[in-house]
Scaffold this motif. Structure first.
Motif, mmCIF file in Angstrom:
data_model
loop_
_atom_site.group_PDB
_atom_site.id
_atom_site.type_symbol
_atom_site.label_atom_id
_atom_site.label_comp_id
_atom_site.label_asym_id
_atom_site.label_seq_id
_atom_site.Cartn_x
_atom_site.Cartn_y
_atom_site.Cartn_z
ATOM 1 N N ILE A 252 32.447 45.385 52.783
ATOM 2 C CA ILE A 252 33.579 46.051 52.110
ATOM 3 C C ILE A 252 33.153 47.406 51.560
ATOM 4 O O ILE A 252 33.726 48.433 51.931
ATOM 5 N N THR A 253 32.138 47.442 50.692
ATOM 6 C CA THR A 253 31.858 48.700 49.989
ATOM 7 C C THR A 253 30.673 49.499 50.550
ATOM 8 O O THR A 253 30.470 50.636 50.130
ATOM 9 N N SER B 28 33.887 42.586 36.586
ATOM 10 C CA SER B 28 35.338 42.761 36.485
ATOM 11 C C SER B 28 36.059 42.018 37.602
ATOM 12 O O SER B 28 35.554 41.939 38.719
ATOM 13 N N GLU B 29 37.247 41.552 37.282
ATOM 14 C CA GLU B 29 38.102 40.972 38.320
ATOM 15 C C GLU B 29 38.528 42.101 39.273
ATOM 16 O O GLU B 29 38.845 43.208 38.809
ATOM 17 N N VAL B 30 38.538 41.841 40.557
ATOM 18 C CA VAL B 30 38.879 42.885 41.536
ATOM 19 C C VAL B 30 40.251 42.599 42.128
ATOM 20 O O VAL B 30 40.526 41.492 42.587
ATOM 21 N N PRO C 288 27.731 42.120 45.301
ATOM 22 C CA PRO C 288 29.099 41.626 45.147
ATOM 23 C C PRO C 288 29.899 41.444 46.442
ATOM 24 O O PRO C 288 31.119 41.338 46.390
ATOM 25 N N ALA C 289 29.228 41.396 47.614
ATOM 26 C CA ALA C 289 29.984 41.313 48.875
ATOM 27 C C ALA C 289 30.932 40.116 48.876
ATOM 28 O O ALA C 289 32.102 40.241 49.277
ATOM 29 N N GLU D 81 36.364 38.024 49.013
ATOM 30 C CA GLU D 81 37.347 37.051 48.526
ATOM 31 C C GLU D 81 38.571 37.773 47.953
ATOM 32 O O GLU D 81 39.707 37.423 48.257
ATOM 33 N N ALA D 82 38.301 38.820 47.162
ATOM 34 C CA ALA D 82 39.404 39.561 46.537
ATOM 35 C C ALA D 82 40.328 40.176 47.585
ATOM 36 O O ALA D 82 41.521 40.322 47.360
ATOM 37 N N LEU D 83 39.759 40.527 48.744
ATOM 38 C CA LEU D 83 40.578 41.168 49.777
ATOM 39 C C LEU D 83 41.115 40.150 50.790
ATOM 40 O O LEU D 83 41.696 40.528 51.816
ATOM 41 N N GLY D 84 40.893 38.869 50.513
ATOM 42 C CA GLY D 84 41.512 37.829 51.342
ATOM 43 C C GLY D 84 40.696 37.387 52.542
ATOM 44 O O GLY D 84 41.227 36.711 53.428
ATOM 45 N N TYR D 85 39.417 37.758 52.597
ATOM 46 C CA TYR D 85 38.572 37.300 53.707
ATOM 47 C C TYR D 85 37.822 36.038 53.306
ATOM 48 O O TYR D 85 37.514 35.837 52.123
#
Ligand code: FO1
Length: 313
Positions: A196-197, A159-161, A234-235, A240-244
């Motif tokens: 992240i997770t 899924s797109e995050v 998925p790290a 990337e999704a969170l802008g890092y």
């Protein structure tokens, strides 16, 4: 005493190496519980169990989760009742979830339950859930929020995050011994886990991040990103999704307020000057833990980083 912040398979590989060179009584593991889920009314704590099984010699190390040699007879039977079976619980693994759920219903805290399970399985290292309060990792997508396991296992992280939340983190209290372990250890190691997770939920718990900032112990991390990609899982996608930046530099940005040393892979040696400009020292090593020798070597590198005299914090 060495304290490890851990979640997922990267942490299990690192702890496997560490357990060869540090006595178990000197290891405390603070585990992510943001991935916990309820399956068939049973409380499942995947990251706690991965480390517990590893240290009990029971982990299916090839798969990175569950009990080696497990069977899935119950799972097959549940299909006949139209119960969801995308999250695969093995028969021996089920015994752990049944017992955990029973003890939780009887009023024990998750940290007490974990200690009891570890005692029964002969685990001598100390495994602490990050919190006894429920903190739930939620992955936001254009189609709504998913729990971590829905995103990771059911959707195979396709899924797109659009965002990540650690629901309950700000209210959650660290479980007994967590803050003391960070403050009183000879060193703290952030395992090569998803920042992240796996590590993010731990850092979201009240008091844990400030304890890492304030501890007199050296805090080191091992980058789970090598050559611009996550070693597994998925790290990269989540960073990337969170802008890092999906690199050891991005990992540094996430941990920068408390990190003393980052161990990066040989492939990323060229990033050292940029990371050091952020005030974090760098050690370059092979971080790909393909076999036991590589796991032990990385653990030895981490212990050297804790011992090296780089001057005071
Ligand atoms: N991972 C999978 O990819 N598929 C599964 O069906 C699965 C089941 C499972 C059951 C118990 C357990 O302790 C872990 C399990 N995992 C499974 C691994 C789990 O999703 C991840 O290890 C973590 O949550 C990520 O750290």
């Amino acid at each position: 005493m060495i304290t490890i912040l851990a979640g997922g398979t990267g942490a299990a590989k690192f702890v496997r190496g560490l357990s060869e060179i540090v006595p178990p009584e000197e290891i405390t593991i603070i585990s992510n519980t943001g991935d916990d889920c309820v399956v068939w009314s049973l409380h499942v704590s995947p990251d706690l169990d991965t480390i517990m099984y590893l240290l009990a010699g029971l982990l299916d190390e090839e798969r990175g989760w569950g009990v080696k040699g497990d069977t899935f007879t119950c799972l097959q039977a549940m299909k006949r009742y139209d119960e969801p079976t995308w999250f695969q619980l093995g028969d021996r693994d089920l015994a752990t979830h049944i017992q955990r759920t029973k003890w939780l219903h009887e009023g024990l805290m998750l940290s007490e339950v974990t200690a009891c399970l570890c005692r029964s399985l002969g685990v001598r290292a100390r495994i602490l859930p990050m919190s006894n309060d429920r903190v739930e990792t939620r992955i936001y997508t254009p189609h709504g929020a998913l729990s971590f396991q829905e995103f990771f296992v059911r959707e195979r992280w396709s899924s797109e995050v659009t965002g990540v939340e650690f629901h309950g983190g700000q209210r959650a209290l660290a479980s007994p011994g967590v803050i003391e372990a960070i403050r009183e250890s000879d060193g703290v190691v952030i395992a090569p886990s998803n920042p992240i997770t796996s590590v993010g939920p731990i850092l979201s718990v009240k008091g844990i991040r400030p304890a890492l900032v304030d501890t007199p112990a050296r805090v080191i991390a091992i980058s789970p990103i090598v050559g611009g990609q996550a070693v597994s899982g998925p790290a990269g996608k989540l960073m990337e999704a969170l802008g890092y930046k999906v690199s050891a530099l991005g990992v540094t940005q996430i941990y920068r307020d408390f990190l003393d040393v980052l161990i990066i892979d040989e492939h990323d040696a060229a990033l050292s000057p940029e990371i050091e400009r952020l005030g974090v020292r760098v050690t370059v090593a092979n971080t790909i833990m393909h076999d036991l020798a590589a796991k032990v070597d990385l653990a030895k590198t981490a212990m050297e980083c804790l011992r090296t005299d780089w001057g005071r914090k």
